[in-house]
Enzyme design. Sequence first.
Site, short mmCIF file in Angstrom:
data_model
loop_
_atom_site.label_atom_id
_atom_site.label_comp_id
_atom_site.label_asym_id
_atom_site.label_seq_id
_atom_site.Cartn_x
_atom_site.Cartn_y
_atom_site.Cartn_z
N TYR A 169 0.83 -1.21 0.00
CA TYR A 169 0.00 0.00 0.00
C TYR A 169 0.87 1.26 0.00
O TYR A 169 0.62 2.21 0.74
CB TYR A 169 -0.92 0.02 1.21
N HIS A 204 -0.71 -11.97 1.53
CA HIS A 204 -1.32 -11.19 0.44
C HIS A 204 -1.24 -12.04 -0.83
O HIS A 204 -0.27 -11.98 -1.58
CB HIS A 204 -0.55 -9.88 0.27
#
Length: 276
Positions: A72, A136
């Site tokens: 991110y 992830h």
Amino acid sequence: MPEITLSPLPLNPLGDTGMQVSALGLGTVKLGRDKGVKYPGSFTIPDDRQAADLIARARAWGINLIDTAPAYGNSEERLGKLLRGQRDQWLICSKVGEEFAGGQSSFDFSAHHTRMSVERSLRRLHTEVLDMVLVHSNGDDERIVREEEVLDTLRKLKREGLIRAIGMSGKTVAGGLLAAQYSDVVMVTYNLRERGEEAVLDYCCKNNKGVLVKKALASGHIAGEEGGDPVQASMDFVFAHPAVTSAIVGTINPVHLDHNCSCVLRALSRSNPTRT
């Protein structure tokens, strides 16, 4: 901004981890990255004052879960500064496996990269422990669980006291079911348009696993045809399933945050009055 007068969001048990998590979590991709995202419109990354105000607004609603990731952008680094002095008020969920650089994602699920990533997140977030760390996934969920070193490494880091709970942010039903067997918590896509992973929620409900819902609003793509208020219709749907611990919503708009929280409170009062 008007003072908040509504009741705070309830806390729900995160499976058998012993942690109590707010029914809504604050996603923070928009605090650190505006490239390669799938939202319907463009946005401007908030400055530190705006981000601090948003976090304070979320906390006033009783939100205690913040979701971030190395992929991110600089979200983790910003949160490390923004949460200084209030770390004990928050549960932090970060991730391993995905990196984002030069506008592209890359994935590494090796033991070396997993340990490096967790230690880097700890430094960036200025904390001694991460409450949750999720894999992830790149979509190859089953192979990751069966063949890669990432989950075994996360278990070792948990034993070392660096992580409190581990899991996977997956993309498939089979992968989610498999990950749930070896994890404390899973993150699943579940909304009015994408209901395929409901079997994972059913399994977690029966086996006392924590469930974090991503894309509850379909990354902002839920349209008016879902009902008069698409956010309310979405939250009604998500929280009708008893397995849902928390829905992660990544808004940076305080008005939207207020509306999301109000909708969650109404959804919970309808689905199970004892949860409000």
